[in-house]
Design an enzyme around this catalytic site. Structure first.
Site, PDB file in Angstrom:
ATOM      1  N   ASP A 100       0.860  -1.182   0.000  1.00 44.84           N
ATOM      2  CA  ASP A 100       0.000   0.000   0.000  1.00 44.84           C
ATOM      3  C   ASP A 100       0.894   1.228   0.000  1.00 44.84           C
ATOM      4  O   ASP A 100       1.927   1.264   0.667  1.00 44.84           O
ATOM      5  CB  ASP A 100      -0.907   0.004   1.234  1.00 44.84           C
ATOM      6  N   ASP A 114      -6.756  -1.462  -4.514  1.00 45.01           N
ATOM      7  CA  ASP A 114      -7.809  -1.241  -3.517  1.00 45.01           C
ATOM      8  C   ASP A 114      -8.827  -0.226  -4.035  1.00 45.01           C
ATOM      9  O   ASP A 114     -10.034  -0.392  -3.868  1.00 45.01           O
ATOM     10  CB  ASP A 114      -7.230  -0.722  -2.193  1.00 45.01           C
TER      11      ASP A 114
END
Length: 134
Positions: A100, A114
């Site tokens: 991330d 995401d």
């Protein structure tokens, strides 16, 4: 939308996500977090193998919709979900978690995959709420 365009868009989402992750790793960014859970860090206590299997099975289920004749919005929603799922699955299988790298204000850190999954899911939810054909 023709199947070849759907598949192209799935691979485009995967390529964009993986390219961003690779570029950030190459420059040594301090903004990368290895997320061992699912979107936004949820379920981080479940083993990576189990999450990879769940990810793979859900991606296969959604992939069935690529072959069905749907509306443009329905097709785009499924394309976003599948592309995002495969992008995160690649990380999960190769790194033991998902990278991330997008941090906005107080939101949990997330990535392009995401964002694609969340956007596609929201699009499908809106279609269902307003009783529109997927």
């Amino acid at each position: 939308m023709q199947l070849k365009y759907k598949i192209f868009l799935v691979f485009l989402i995967i390529a964009i996500d993986q390219s961003c992750k690779q570029a950030l790793r190459l420059i040594g960014s301090n903004f990368i977090i290895l997320n061992t859970g699912i979107s936004f860090g949820l379920l981080s206590r479940i083993g990576n193998g189990q999450l990879a299997m769940i990810n793979f099975l859900l991606t296969l289920i959604f992939s069935v919709f690529l072959f069905k004749k749907t509306t443009i919005v329905g097709s785009l929603a499924v394309i976003l979900i599948i592309g995002g799922s495969f992008g995160n699955l690649i990380d999960r299988l190769s790194l033991g978690g998902v990278l991330d790298y997008i941090s906005i204000w107080r939101l949990p850190v997330f990535n392009i995959s995401d964002l694609a999954i969340t956007t596609g899911s929201f699009m499908l939810l809106l279609k269902l709420v307003f009783n529109q054909k997927i």
